[in-house]
Design an enzyme around this catalytic site. Structure first.
Site: not given
Length: 579
Positions: A244, A281
């Site tokens: 993330d 990401e």
């Protein structure tokens, strides 16, 4: 059994198992570490007290049966009997399916989600990408407020529940990827700062103090997060991890944390004899993210590409606010650029950021499989005020065009759960904070955020209302109704075509695109595959191909393949895949 904990600033540390207390001794070979032997086994509850303070759960707890505020429990991973051998499944040729356990079914458990895996196998996807499942206070949430990076959220099913899910996925031939959060911990239940310098004020993130990756004590902090990543890959037989928001991992050391992590994952893959991969990401549009470590890159195996999403979204919807503005000026040109060059912002000016952004990808050497393409994700849906999906605004034909560009395009495709049948259920932002002050702060903050964009407060769902989570659960009756059944069949057909005709070794220089911004058609060719979409609501598009004749492999809407004149004729909101 040996218990260990890192608490470098403590004067004394005690281990607590049930009603017993055991003084811990400093480890003479590892600075800041404490250790003690005690009789314990699978399921034994335990914790540590520092300098006579309250008993805290182990920062490396594999299980927190009563949540982050209760004691840890010993987990013997050898006690689980795996039913299915698994040789692994690589990212090359993958089709990923992002899934949130808490809303994939109304029950919101691993067991209930496993009962729907046959649907995914029949769809043709290769990997399930689970949103975060680390322990957090409360029952239901997105998962990004986790506070125990080694533990599995108990309401979902705990460690054994995750193992049973992975085992069931492997029985269907599906790999499993887990979304992990290394850039912050949740606002409630985070006890790491009481043990040591896990965070630093040298850097700040949208969530407060940064994780300590480069200040004093950062060797152990890096080892803590890398250890948790390797433990999930090894102990739960996962195939990969989604990382993330890696742009929030602030690290000024010579070897970046991500390079150290990718090296450790590659070494574990060699040790286990099966492929493992990392997907980042990243908001940086930096080719170094996926470049090999030997070329001074970070060695991450792939990354999400939001630029492709933004270009596709503006082409489909016409939205132009916020970060969509630059893409919306000429959406088909933006889409063409991302299809042939990966990033739209590759050193160009970003009006949203007020500066130049990104760097170009080497179009002749970087394989397209290293970038994920998608029309929807949990972020792009859930961060809208009402969590509305594309299907709430688009015709089935436009949804079919989006699917064709994602699933038969050059990049590794990813679907968000329910997208394959054009789900109309929203996916809204929901939380379950037990702390009433935090709950109210989140509620007010959410409404304030969208009020600034013109939304009335009463139109912004209350994140703490259980009904918000329930509205976000998939409706599994939808796929049996139209137009959902046709869209589901279309997605199945496209995934089968991808498996048969798309090479995972494509590079951007091999991708060719033409388009007409005014007439709203786009034509894409890579390898022997030809793909065309007509996004206009009326009229017939006459699209010149690079061949005089072509066989139709699949089409949605009105389609007349070329028969000697090299023109493909598509009706409104139509798509065709040819060879």
């Amino acid at each position: 059994m040996l218990f260990e904990v890192w608490a470098p600033d403590a004067r004394e540390v005690a281990l607590h198992t049930g009603d017993e207390e055991f003084p811990m001794a400093r480890d003479p070979e590892r600075a800041g570490w404490w250790r003690a032997e005690a009789s314990a086994g699978h399921g034994t509850r335990y914790g540590f007290s520092l300098d006579g303070g309250p008993v805290l759960p182990d920062p490396r707890a594999r299980r927190l049966p009563d949540g982050p505020d209760g004691p840890a429990a010993v987990v013997d991973h050898g006690a689980y009997s795996w039913r299915h051998e698994w040789a692994g499944r690589d990212l090359a040729g993958a089709v990923l399916y992002e899934l949130h356990v808490g809303t994939f079914t109304e029950a919101g458990t691993f067991e209930a989600a496993a009962g729907r895996l046959g649907h995914l196998a029949g769809l043709g996807v290769t990997h399930v990408e689970l949103m975060p499942v680390n322990s957090f206070p409360g029952t239901h949430g997105w998962g990004y407020d986790g506070v125990a990076p080694w533990a599995v959220h108990e309401p979902c099913g705990g460690p054994d529940g995750l193992k049973r899910f992975v085992d069931a996925a492997h029985a269907h031939g599906l790999g499993v990827v887990l979304d992990v959060v290394h850039n912050h911990l949740g606002p409630s239940g985070n006890r790491l700062p009481e043990f040591g310098p896990y965070f630093t004020d040298r850097h700040h993130t949208p969530w407060g103090s940064a994780v300590n990756l480069d200040a004093p004590g950062s060797d152990e902090v890096r080892a803590y997060f890398i250890g948790s990543a390797l433990a999930f890959l090894r102990d739960y037989r996962l195939d990969g991890l989604r990382l993330d928001a890696v742009h929030a991992l602030v690290d000024e050391r010579a070897e970046h944390f991500l390079a150290e992590l990718s090296a450790a994952v590659d070494a574990l893959a060699e040790e286990l004899g099966r492929p493992l991969f990392l997907v980042a990401e990243s908001d940086r549009n930096d080719p170094r993210t996926t470049a090999p470590r030997a070329a001074n890159g970070l060695g991450i195996h792939a990354q999400w590409n939001d630029d492709f999403h933004h270009a596709l979204h503006t082409a489909l919807t016409g939205e132009a606010q916020g970060y969509y503005a630059d893409f919306a000026r000429a959406p088909l040109a933006a889409l063409a650029k991302t299809l042939t060059g990966v990033f739209f912002h590759d050193g160009t000016y970003s009006s949203f950021r007020g500066r130049r952004h990104g760097r170009p990808v080497d179009r002749t050497a970087t394989e397209t499989r290293r970038f994920l393409a998608y029309a929807q994700t949990h972020d792009q849906i859930g961060n809208r005020a009402q969590g509305d999906r594309l299907a709430a605004h688009l015709s089935p034909g436009l949804a079919a065009c989006a699917a064709a560009l994602v699933l038969c395009g050059p990049y590794t495709p990813m679907l968000f759960m329910g997208e394959e049948w054009g789900a109309r259920t929203p996916w809204q932002y929901f939380t379950d904070h037990p702390d009433p002050e935090l709950a109210e702060a989140v509620r007010r903050g959410r409404r304030r955020e969208f009020a600034a964009h013109g939304w009335a407060e009463e139109d912004v769902p209350d994140p703490q209302d259980p009904a918000t989570r329930l509205r976000s659960c998939l409706d599994w009756d939808e796929p049996r109704r139209e137009p959902h059944a046709d869209l589901l069949a279309w997605h199945r057909a496209l995934i089968a075509l991808r498996r048969a005709h798309v090479s995972p070794r494509t590079v951007p220089a091999d991708v060719h695109v033409s388009f007409d911004e005014e007439r709203r058609w786009l034509y894409l060719r890579h390898g022997g595959l030809h793909l065309a979409v007509h996004l206009a609501a009326e009229g017939t598009a006459e699209i010149p191909l690079t061949v005089h004749t072509a066989d139709e492999l699949a089409s949605w809407g009105v389609c007349e393949p070329p028969r000697g004149d090299g023109l493909l004729r598509l009706g409104p909101h139509s798509a065709a895949v040819l060879r």
